[in-house]
Design a protein around this motif. Structure first.
Motif, PDB file in Angstrom:
ATOM      1  N   SER A 245       0.829  -1.204   0.000  1.00 20.89           N
ATOM      2  CA  SER A 245       0.000   0.000   0.000  1.00 20.89           C
ATOM      3  C   SER A 245       0.863   1.253   0.000  1.00 20.89           C
ATOM      4  CB  SER A 245      -0.932  -0.015   1.215  1.00 20.89           C
ATOM      5  OG  SER A 245      -1.850   1.031   1.143  1.00 20.89           O
ATOM      6  N   ALA A 246       1.952   1.227   0.745  1.00 19.94           N
ATOM      7  CA  ALA A 246       2.870   2.373   0.744  1.00 19.94           C
ATOM      8  C   ALA A 246       3.453   2.592  -0.651  1.00 19.94           C
ATOM      9  CB  ALA A 246       3.981   2.163   1.768  1.00 19.94           C
ATOM     10  N   ARG A 247       3.764   1.499  -1.358  1.00 20.67           N
ATOM     11  CA  ARG A 247       4.285   1.624  -2.733  1.00 20.67           C
ATOM     12  C   ARG A 247       3.253   2.267  -3.658  1.00 20.67           C
ATOM     13  NH1 ARG A 247       6.628  -3.255  -1.578  1.00 20.67           N
ATOM     14  NH2 ARG A 247       5.050  -4.452  -2.684  1.00 20.67           N
ATOM     15  N   VAL A 248       1.981   1.919  -3.493  1.00 19.95           N
ATOM     16  CA  VAL A 248       0.932   2.541  -4.309  1.00 19.95           C
ATOM     17  C   VAL A 248       0.974   4.054  -4.115  1.00 19.95           C
ATOM     18  CG1 VAL A 248      -1.572   2.850  -4.552  1.00 19.95           C
ATOM     19  CG2 VAL A 248      -0.609   0.541  -4.407  1.00 19.95           C
ATOM     20  N   LEU A 249       0.997   4.486  -2.862  1.00 21.21           N
ATOM     21  CA  LEU A 249       1.009   5.924  -2.581  1.00 21.21           C
ATOM     22  C   LEU A 249       2.253   6.597  -3.146  1.00 21.21           C
ATOM     23  CD1 LEU A 249      -0.381   5.913   1.062  1.00 21.21           C
ATOM     24  CD2 LEU A 249      -1.582   6.585  -1.035  1.00 21.21           C
ATOM     25  N   GLU A 250       3.404   5.965  -2.994  1.00 16.09           N
ATOM     26  CA  GLU A 250       4.646   6.556  -3.508  1.00 16.09           C
ATOM     27  C   GLU A 250       4.606   6.673  -5.026  1.00 16.09           C
ATOM     28  OE1 GLU A 250       7.327   3.887  -1.515  1.00 16.09           O
ATOM     29  OE2 GLU A 250       7.372   5.156   0.293  1.00 16.09           O
ATOM     30  N   LYS A 251       4.048   5.671  -5.719  1.00 16.25           N
ATOM     31  CA  LYS A 251       3.920   5.748  -7.180  1.00 16.25           C
ATOM     32  C   LYS A 251       3.011   6.900  -7.593  1.00 16.25           C
ATOM     33  CE  LYS A 251       4.071   0.818  -7.820  1.00 16.25           C
ATOM     34  NZ  LYS A 251       3.309  -0.323  -8.349  1.00 16.25           N
ATOM     35  N   LEU A 252       2.061   7.240  -6.739  1.00 11.49           N
ATOM     36  CA  LEU A 252       1.123   8.334  -7.022  1.00 11.49           C
ATOM     37  C   LEU A 252       1.704   9.700  -6.660  1.00 11.49           C
ATOM     38  CD1 LEU A 252      -2.098   6.599  -5.691  1.00 11.49           C
ATOM     39  CD2 LEU A 252      -1.564   7.095  -8.098  1.00 11.49           C
ATOM     40  N   GLY A 253       2.905   9.723  -6.064  1.00 11.11           N
ATOM     41  CA  GLY A 253       3.552  10.988  -5.717  1.00 11.11           C
ATOM     42  C   GLY A 253       3.419  11.394  -4.266  1.00 11.11           C
ATOM     43  N   PHE A 254       2.777  10.570  -3.436  1.00 15.24           N
ATOM     44  CA  PHE A 254       2.657  10.878  -2.010  1.00 15.24           C
ATOM     45  C   PHE A 254       4.029  10.747  -1.339  1.00 15.24           C
ATOM     46  CE2 PHE A 254      -1.734  10.089  -2.940  1.00 15.24           C
ATOM     47  CZ  PHE A 254      -2.478  10.697  -1.938  1.00 15.24           C
ATOM     48  N   LYS A 255       4.236  11.548  -0.307  1.00 17.40           N
ATOM     49  CA  LYS A 255       5.460  11.501   0.502  1.00 17.40           C
ATOM     50  C   LYS A 255       5.082  11.193   1.948  1.00 17.40           C
ATOM     51  CE  LYS A 255       7.969  13.063  -2.926  1.00 17.40           C
ATOM     52  NZ  LYS A 255       8.487  12.077  -3.827  1.00 17.40           N
ATOM     53  N   ARG A 256       5.951  10.481   2.620  1.00 12.96           N
ATOM     54  CA  ARG A 256       5.721  10.187   4.038  1.00 12.96           C
ATOM     55  C   ARG A 256       5.666  11.491   4.822  1.00 12.96           C
ATOM     56  NH1 ARG A 256       6.728   4.593   5.037  1.00 12.96           N
ATOM     57  NH2 ARG A 256       7.458   3.663   3.094  1.00 12.96           N
TER      58      ARG A 256
END
Length: 177
Positions: free
Chosen positions: A139-150
């Motif tokens: 799920s974290a990878r999905v967000l990172e692919k979408l441009g989200f940052k921690r």
């Protein structure tokens, strides 16, 4: 937001009561349920029906835009993606889950990218947030692919399926300036 959003491989449509069985069956997989805050385990049909009712109530209050994710040419629900606010003044938050048979195929990234593009076009471009349990690297990878940052440090968040809090990481997608 449109009632139907199409991508190359998917159709995102409004959730309906006929989706309850698929939500119950797919959501009764402990590895799915434990990665959500709101899924019980197991996920009985009555709870799935209630979940859909709450989706519709939040949508009527302009606090959510939930979509059933289906494969093009097959109207069977394979997952859900939702853009929602916990309260009127909160940022829009992205939530999602997908059934185990559909993991690792890029469907969730495709669905969420379409949802975010629709939101940018109809709700205006704005910061968006999301959160994932830290034991859910997919799920974290999905967000990172979408441009989200921690964002910030992991914090405890309750998972109904786990019946306890577990560390969760917040993410933010900053609006293009």
């Amino acid at each position: 937001m449109r009632d139907i959003i199409e991508t190359d491989r998917l159709v995102l449509r409004q959730t309906e009561q006929r989706d309850a069985k698929a939500i119950s069956v797919l959501g009764s997989d402990f590895d799915i349920a434990r990665m959500t805050g709101s899924f019980p385990y197991p996920f009985p049909l009555l709870s799935a029906e209630f979940k859909i009712i709450t989706f519709h109530a939040a949508k009527r209050r302009s606090l959510a835009h939930p979509y059933a994710i289906t494969l093009k040419g097959d109207d069977t629900l394979i997952g859900v993606t939702d853009l929602f606010k916990r309260e009127e003044t909160a940022l829009w938050e992205v939530g999602y889950w997908i059934g185990r048979p559909f993991w690792g195929k890029g469907f969730m990234t495709e669905a969420c990218a379409a949802l975010l593009a629709e939101a940018d076009a109809t709700l205006s471009v704005a910061d968006r947030v999301a959160g994932v349990f830290i034991d859910n690297p997919g799920s974290a990878r999905v967000l990172e692919k979408l441009g989200f940052k921690r964002s910030g440090q992991p914090e405890p968040y309750f998972s109904m399926a786990r019946l306890k809090k577990a560390p969760s990481q917040d993410f933010i997608l900053k609006a293009a300036s």
